[in-house]
Write an enzyme that holds these catalytic residues in place. Structure first.
Site, PDB file in Angstrom:
ATOM      1  N   PRO A 200       0.803  -1.232   0.000  1.00  0.00           N
ATOM      2  CA  PRO A 200       0.000   0.000   0.000  1.00  0.00           C
ATOM      3  C   PRO A 200       0.839   1.288   0.000  1.00  0.00           C
ATOM      4  CG  PRO A 200      -0.295  -1.232   2.057  1.00  0.00           C
ATOM      5  CD  PRO A 200       0.495  -2.099   1.133  1.00  0.00           C
TER       6      PRO A 200
ATOM      7  N   GLU B 173      -0.701  -9.657   7.010  1.00  0.00           N
ATOM      8  CA  GLU B 173      -0.087  -8.367   7.356  1.00  0.00           C
ATOM      9  C   GLU B 173       0.979  -7.971   6.346  1.00  0.00           C
ATOM     10  OE1 GLU B 173      -1.126  -6.203   9.609  1.00  0.00           O
ATOM     11  OE2 GLU B 173      -2.715  -7.692   9.918  1.00  0.00           O
TER      12      GLU B 173
ATOM     13  N   ARG C  60      -2.821  -4.278 -22.063  1.00  0.00           N
ATOM     14  CA  ARG C  60      -3.488  -3.629 -23.200  1.00  0.00           C
ATOM     15  C   ARG C  60      -2.601  -2.633 -23.937  1.00  0.00           C
ATOM     16  NH1 ARG C  60      -6.515   0.558 -22.486  1.00  0.00           N
ATOM     17  NH2 ARG C  60      -8.270  -0.187 -23.706  1.00  0.00           N
TER      18      ARG C  60
ATOM     19  N   ASP D 139      -7.593   7.033 -25.618  1.00  0.00           N
ATOM     20  CA  ASP D 139      -7.928   6.752 -24.228  1.00  0.00           C
ATOM     21  C   ASP D 139      -7.595   7.930 -23.321  1.00  0.00           C
ATOM     22  OD1 ASP D 139      -8.977   4.228 -24.374  1.00  0.00           O
ATOM     23  OD2 ASP D 139      -7.101   3.188 -23.914  1.00  0.00           O
TER      24      ASP D 139
HETATM   25  N1  SAH Z   1      -0.734  -4.456   7.375  1.00  0.00           N
HETATM   26  C1  SAH Z   1      -0.440  -3.816   6.150  1.00  0.00           C
HETATM   27  C2  SAH Z   1      -1.535  -4.068   5.137  1.00  0.00           C
HETATM   28  C3  SAH Z   1      -1.591  -5.486   4.674  1.00  0.00           C
HETATM   29  S1  SAH Z   1      -2.807  -5.713   3.464  1.00  0.00           S
HETATM   30  C4  SAH Z   1      -0.305  -2.324   6.360  1.00  0.00           C
HETATM   31  O1  SAH Z   1      -0.796  -1.840   7.359  1.00  0.00           O
HETATM   32  O2  SAH Z   1       0.259  -1.638   5.519  1.00  0.00           O
HETATM   33  C5  SAH Z   1      -2.292  -7.219   2.759  1.00  0.00           C
HETATM   34  C6  SAH Z   1      -1.577  -7.136   1.449  1.00  0.00           C
HETATM   35  O3  SAH Z   1      -2.426  -6.622   0.460  1.00  0.00           O
HETATM   36  C7  SAH Z   1      -0.357  -6.247   1.410  1.00  0.00           C
HETATM   37  O4  SAH Z   1       0.758  -6.925   1.874  1.00  0.00           O
HETATM   38  C8  SAH Z   1      -0.248  -5.923  -0.058  1.00  0.00           C
HETATM   39  O5  SAH Z   1       0.438  -6.928  -0.755  1.00  0.00           O
HETATM   40  C9  SAH Z   1      -1.690  -5.913  -0.505  1.00  0.00           C
HETATM   41  N2  SAH Z   1      -2.230  -4.545  -0.596  1.00  0.00           N
HETATM   42  C10 SAH Z   1      -3.037  -3.939   0.313  1.00  0.00           C
HETATM   43  N3  SAH Z   1      -3.365  -2.696  -0.081  1.00  0.00           N
HETATM   44  C11 SAH Z   1      -2.769  -2.503  -1.265  1.00  0.00           C
HETATM   45  C12 SAH Z   1      -2.729  -1.403  -2.186  1.00  0.00           C
HETATM   46  N4  SAH Z   1      -3.368  -0.271  -1.951  1.00  0.00           N
HETATM   47  N5  SAH Z   1      -2.002  -1.565  -3.319  1.00  0.00           N
HETATM   48  C13 SAH Z   1      -1.346  -2.707  -3.563  1.00  0.00           C
HETATM   49  N6  SAH Z   1      -1.359  -3.768  -2.734  1.00  0.00           N
HETATM   50  C14 SAH Z   1      -2.048  -3.686  -1.603  1.00  0.00           C
END
Ligand code: SAH
Length: 256
Positions: free
Chosen positions: A88, A115, A152, A167
């Site tokens: 994230p 996590e 794409r 696009d």
């Molecule tokens: N505990 C972590 C969140 C884990 S969510 C924190 O607080 O940051 C579980 C998994 O989902 C992450 O390891 C990631 O691979 C994926 N994920 C979650 N949100 C994402 C996002 N916005 N973009 C890309 N991958 C994401």
């Protein structure tokens, strides 16, 4: 042939993804290959464990490093793919990022779960990638967003390359509005210019609409966009509160 590899503990997520629409066609035509790897197959213990508790305490589980390293070393003994991990806090995915990825020969996306992943996995990774400021339950949906937008853009995947060119985001502006038949629907008419047959006028109208829409909805994009002289003229007219008809009346290109 472009190769994509996905490391996941839920390979079934990708069954439907690979099976429909543009992506499925690209696979069938041999333009791309998507190799979905169940990292559980590379677990080292007899229970095929892929996750474990977090050192130092705290809630939830983490993906263990061994299955991921095993899979990586087994699949890529020599040439390493360009490796992404979904996080994230990663670099925000956008059209420019997709454009860059579409030029790479071989890409691996490691999908986090729970996590997240053990930090040591990051030694395999070129870039962390996020699809936005929100938390997903896992990287699989993010990986599909990345794959779809990237595939794409690979030459030969989208039949009509014109459709890529027009696009939204392709030139830094939002797309223009489109209409199909019927020309009159519940009292709502298709703009006359589109049925005029005047190609120059239609192009100009579409550009006007693109600039107007980008101004209204995404002024941040307009600041970065590459604008032509005509574009700047259009912008000036819109800013002065004038309409397309005023613009056409005064714009000499049309008289040619
Ligand atoms: N505990 C972590 C969140 C884990 S969510 C924190 O607080 O940051 C579980 C998994 O989902 C992450 O390891 C990631 O691979 C994926 N994920 C979650 N949100 C994402 C996002 N916005 N973009 C890309 N991958 C994401």
């Amino acid at each position: 042939m472009k190769k994509f590899h996905i490391f996941t503990i839920f390979p079934q997520f990708f069954d439907c993804f690979k099976d429909v629409g543009i992506v499925s066609r690209a696979i069938k035509r041999g333009i791309v290959d998507i190799n979905v790897v169940n990292i559980r197959d590379f677990a080292t213990d007899k229970h095929r464990t892929v996750d474990d508790v977090v050192y130092g305490g705290g809630p939830g589980m983490l993906l263990k490093p061994e299955p991921i390293f095993n899979a990586y070393e087994t699949l890529f003994p020599d040439k390493k793919p360009y490796t992404l991990i979904t996080e994230p806090w990663g670099r925000r995915f956008d059209q420019q990022f997709a454009q860059e990825l579409s030029q790479k020969e071989e890409i691996l996306i490691i999908c986090g779960r729970y996590e997240g992943v053990d930090e040591r996995v990051k030694t395999l990774v070129d870039e962390e990638v996020s699809i936005g400021d929100f938390i997903l339950s896992g990287g699989e949906v993010a990986a599909q967003v990345i794959l779809d937008a990237t595939i794409r853009l690979i030459p030969g995947v989208v039949g009509d390359t014109d459709s890529l060119r027009v696009d939204t985001f392709s030139d830094g502006l939002l797309g223009y509005p489109n209409y199909t038949r019927p020309s009159s629907f519940r009292g709502m008419e298709v703009p006359k210019v589109l049925t005029s047959g005047n190609h120059n006028l239609i192009q100009l109208w579409r550009r006007w609409k693109q600039i107007q829409k980008t101004m209204e909805k995404r002024p941040d994009l307009l600041k970065k966009a590459q604008l032509s002289d005509t574009d700047r003229k259009i912008l000036e007219y819109i800013e002065r509160g004038l309409d397309f008809e005023d613009f056409v009346k005064n714009y000499k290109i049309l008289k040619r």
